[in-house]
Design a protein around this motif. Structure first.
Motif, PDB file in Angstrom:
ATOM      1  N   PHE A 186       0.277  -5.775 -24.744  1.00  0.00           N
ATOM      2  CA  PHE A 186       0.789  -5.768 -23.373  1.00  0.00           C
ATOM      3  C   PHE A 186      -0.027  -4.776 -22.547  1.00  0.00           C
ATOM      4  O   PHE A 186      -0.727  -3.917 -23.089  1.00  0.00           O
ATOM      5  N   LYS A 187       0.059  -4.938 -21.230  1.00  0.00           N
ATOM      6  CA  LYS A 187      -0.586  -4.016 -20.309  1.00  0.00           C
ATOM      7  C   LYS A 187       0.242  -3.935 -19.045  1.00  0.00           C
ATOM      8  O   LYS A 187       0.505  -4.944 -18.393  1.00  0.00           O
ATOM      9  N   LYS A 188       0.658  -2.710 -18.701  1.00  0.00           N
ATOM     10  CA  LYS A 188       1.430  -2.500 -17.488  1.00  0.00           C
ATOM     11  C   LYS A 188       0.497  -2.168 -16.331  1.00  0.00           C
ATOM     12  O   LYS A 188      -0.513  -1.491 -16.506  1.00  0.00           O
ATOM     13  N   PHE A 189       0.847  -2.676 -15.141  1.00  0.00           N
ATOM     14  CA  PHE A 189       0.042  -2.426 -13.947  1.00  0.00           C
ATOM     15  C   PHE A 189       0.907  -1.841 -12.845  1.00  0.00           C
ATOM     16  O   PHE A 189       1.968  -2.384 -12.527  1.00  0.00           O
ATOM     17  N   SER A 212      -1.261   0.125  -7.385  1.00  0.00           N
ATOM     18  CA  SER A 212      -2.623   0.589  -7.171  1.00  0.00           C
ATOM     19  C   SER A 212      -3.592   0.008  -8.195  1.00  0.00           C
ATOM     20  O   SER A 212      -4.704  -0.411  -7.854  1.00  0.00           O
ATOM     21  N   GLU A 213      -3.194  -0.032  -9.467  1.00  0.00           N
ATOM     22  CA  GLU A 213      -4.066  -0.549 -10.523  1.00  0.00           C
ATOM     23  C   GLU A 213      -4.363  -2.034 -10.338  1.00  0.00           C
ATOM     24  O   GLU A 213      -5.509  -2.479 -10.489  1.00  0.00           O
ATOM     25  N   LEU A 214      -3.321  -2.798 -10.016  1.00  0.00           N
ATOM     26  CA  LEU A 214      -3.517  -4.232  -9.833  1.00  0.00           C
ATOM     27  C   LEU A 214      -4.333  -4.508  -8.573  1.00  0.00           C
ATOM     28  O   LEU A 214      -5.151  -5.441  -8.545  1.00  0.00           O
ATOM     29  N   LYS A 273       0.815  -1.220   0.000  1.00  0.00           N
ATOM     30  CA  LYS A 273       0.000   0.000   0.000  1.00  0.00           C
ATOM     31  C   LYS A 273       0.843   1.262   0.000  1.00  0.00           C
ATOM     32  O   LYS A 273       0.397   2.321  -0.474  1.00  0.00           O
ATOM     33  N   THR A 274       2.068   1.181   0.503  1.00  0.00           N
ATOM     34  CA  THR A 274       2.917   2.368   0.599  1.00  0.00           C
ATOM     35  C   THR A 274       3.602   2.705  -0.725  1.00  0.00           C
ATOM     36  O   THR A 274       4.266   3.728  -0.825  1.00  0.00           O
ATOM     37  N   LYS A 275       3.430   1.840  -1.740  1.00  0.00           N
ATOM     38  CA  LYS A 275       4.080   2.078  -3.043  1.00  0.00           C
ATOM     39  C   LYS A 275       3.054   1.976  -4.176  1.00  0.00           C
ATOM     40  O   LYS A 275       3.209   1.185  -5.103  1.00  0.00           O
ATOM     41  N   PRO A 276       1.985   2.781  -4.133  1.00  0.00           N
ATOM     42  CA  PRO A 276       0.892   2.635  -5.100  1.00  0.00           C
ATOM     43  C   PRO A 276       1.282   2.878  -6.556  1.00  0.00           C
ATOM     44  O   PRO A 276       0.669   2.313  -7.461  1.00  0.00           O
ATOM     45  N   ASN A 277       2.292   3.703  -6.789  1.00  0.00           N
ATOM     46  CA  ASN A 277       2.654   4.055  -8.169  1.00  0.00           C
ATOM     47  C   ASN A 277       3.787   3.218  -8.752  1.00  0.00           C
ATOM     48  O   ASN A 277       4.177   3.425  -9.899  1.00  0.00           O
ATOM     49  N   ASP A 278       4.304   2.284  -7.968  1.00  0.00           N
ATOM     50  CA  ASP A 278       5.375   1.419  -8.475  1.00  0.00           C
ATOM     51  C   ASP A 278       4.827   0.449  -9.518  1.00  0.00           C
ATOM     52  O   ASP A 278       3.718  -0.070  -9.380  1.00  0.00           O
ATOM     53  N   LEU A 279       5.620   0.191 -10.574  1.00  0.00           N
ATOM     54  CA  LEU A 279       5.247  -0.817 -11.558  1.00  0.00           C
ATOM     55  C   LEU A 279       5.434  -2.187 -10.926  1.00  0.00           C
ATOM     56  O   LEU A 279       6.516  -2.529 -10.459  1.00  0.00           O
ATOM     57  N   VAL A 280       4.360  -2.990 -10.908  1.00  0.00           N
ATOM     58  CA  VAL A 280       4.428  -4.275 -10.219  1.00  0.00           C
ATOM     59  C   VAL A 280       4.363  -5.449 -11.186  1.00  0.00           C
ATOM     60  O   VAL A 280       4.890  -6.528 -10.911  1.00  0.00           O
ATOM     61  N   VAL A 288     -13.998 -11.707 -14.778  1.00  0.00           N
ATOM     62  CA  VAL A 288     -14.132 -10.269 -14.551  1.00  0.00           C
ATOM     63  C   VAL A 288     -13.069  -9.560 -15.384  1.00  0.00           C
ATOM     64  O   VAL A 288     -11.878  -9.880 -15.298  1.00  0.00           O
ATOM     65  N   VAL A 289     -13.498  -8.615 -16.210  1.00  0.00           N
ATOM     66  CA  VAL A 289     -12.561  -7.841 -17.029  1.00  0.00           C
ATOM     67  C   VAL A 289     -11.878  -6.819 -16.134  1.00  0.00           C
ATOM     68  O   VAL A 289     -12.542  -5.996 -15.493  1.00  0.00           O
ATOM     69  N   ILE A 290     -10.548  -6.847 -16.096  1.00  0.00           N
ATOM     70  CA  ILE A 290      -9.823  -5.931 -15.220  1.00  0.00           C
ATOM     71  C   ILE A 290      -9.120  -4.820 -15.984  1.00  0.00           C
ATOM     72  O   ILE A 290      -8.729  -3.815 -15.400  1.00  0.00           O
ATOM     73  N   ALA A 291      -8.948  -5.001 -17.296  1.00  0.00           N
ATOM     74  CA  ALA A 291      -8.270  -3.975 -18.095  1.00  0.00           C
ATOM     75  C   ALA A 291      -8.477  -4.275 -19.574  1.00  0.00           C
ATOM     76  O   ALA A 291      -8.879  -5.380 -19.952  1.00  0.00           O
TER      77      ALA A 291
END
Length: 248
Positions: A100-103, A106-108, A50-57, A91-94
Motif C-alpha cells: 500500500f501507499k498513502k498519499f 501535497s504528495e499526490l 491547496k489549502t489542505k496539503p497535509n490531509d490524507l487524500v 511515470v513512476v510517482i512513488a
C-alpha cells in the motif's frame, strides 16, 4: 615446504568447489503472479485542495506479487500514464516495499504535476503497480490498471513582471508562465521604453532587479531598463538567479 604447498592447493580446491557448488545449487528467481491493484478503482474523482496539503487524500492498495526461487526483496512502484495510452510513457510517482501507499494532498499533487498533468485541469489518469526483484530491478510484473480523474493545483511560486515598460505599468503584475520540465518561468510580451522588475505573489516583500544589467538577478536590485520598444521574450531562472531577454 612441499607439504605446505600441497596443503594450500588442496584447501584452495575445496573452497573453489564449495563456492561453485553453492552457486549451482542456488535456484533461479522467476516470475510467479503479478500484483493486483485493488484501490483506487475506476470512477474515483479527486479535486486537490491547496489549502489542505497535509490531509490524507488517497491510499493505493494492491496484493503482493509472487516470485519463485531464492528469497529476495520485492519492490513496488506506482505508475501514472495518460488514460488510453496503454502506458506507452509511464511515470513512476512513488515506491514501496509494502502493499500500500498513502498519499497526502501535497504528495499526490506533486505526483500529478511531475507526470505532466496540468493544474486546474481534470485529467483522466491510468494508474497501475509494477513489481521488481533485487537491486537491479529485474523480472518486472505489472498489475491491472484503473482510471481515475484528478485535478491538481499549481505548486510553484507565483512570479510576475511589473514596471513602466510592461503593459500594466507599475500598477499590477503580469504573471509569468512556469515550465515544469526546465523549472523556469517565461513570458512573451510587448514592452515600451521604461523599466521593469520581477516580484513574488504580487507584493514587494520579495523582488528581483539587476544591479549591473548583466542577466544576473539581485534581490531588491535596480530596475531593469528597456531602451527600445518592441516584442520581447523573457526566460527567468529564479533558482539560478539568472534571466535572459531577447527582442523578437
Amino acid at each position: 615446504m612441499k607439504n605446505i604447498s600441497k596443503y594450500l592447493i588442496a584447501l584452495l580446491s575445496i573452497i573453489t568447489f564449495s563456492c561453485t557448488d553453492s552457486v549451482m545449487d542456488r535456484e533461479e528467481v522467476t516470475a510467479g503472479s503479478p500484483p493486483v491493484l485493488a484501490v483506487p478503482t475506476s470512477g474515483l474523482t479527486i479535486v486537490l485542495d491547496k489549502t489542505k496539503p497535509n490531509d490524507l487524500v488517497s491510499t493505493m492498495v494492491w496484493s503482493y506479487a509472487s516470485y519463485s526461487g531464492t528469497n529476495t526483496v520485492v519492490n513496488y512502484t506506482i505508475e501514472f500514464a495518460k488514460a488510453g495510452t496503454n502506458f506507452a510513457k509511464p511515470v513512476v510517482i512513488a515506491s514501496s516495499l509494502e502493499k500500500f501507499k498513502k498519499f497526502t494532498v501535497s504528495e499526490l499533487n506533486t505526483a500529478a504535476l511531475d507526470a505532466g498533468f496540468l493544474p486546474f485541469v481534470e485529467s483522466a489518469i491510468d494508474v497501475r503497480v509494477k513489481s521488481t526483484v533485487g537491486t537491479t530491478g529485474s523480472i518486472a510484473q505489472t498489475s491491472n490498471s484503473f482510471t481515475i480523474k484528478l485535478t491538481p493545483y499549481p505548486a510553484w511560486p507565483d512570479w510576475g513582471i511589473i514596471g513602466s515598460a510592461t503593459p500594466t505599468g507599475w500598477d499590477s503584475d503580469t504573471n509569468l508562465d512556469y515550465d515544469l520540465s526546465t523549472k523556469t518561468y517565461s513570458i512573451t510580451l510587448n514592452m515600451v521604453v521604461g523599466e521593469y522588475k520581477f516580484r513574488l505573489d504580487d507584493a514587494w516583500s520579495t523582488n528581483f532587479g539587476d544591479n549591473d544589467n548583466n542577466g544576473t538577478l539581485d534581490a531588491g536590485g535596480a530596475n531593469i531598463p528597456i531602451t527600445v520598444a518592441g516584442s520581447y521574450r523573457l526566460v527567468i531562472d529564479f533558482n539560478g538567479k539568472t534571466y535572459r531577454i531577447t527582442k523578437l
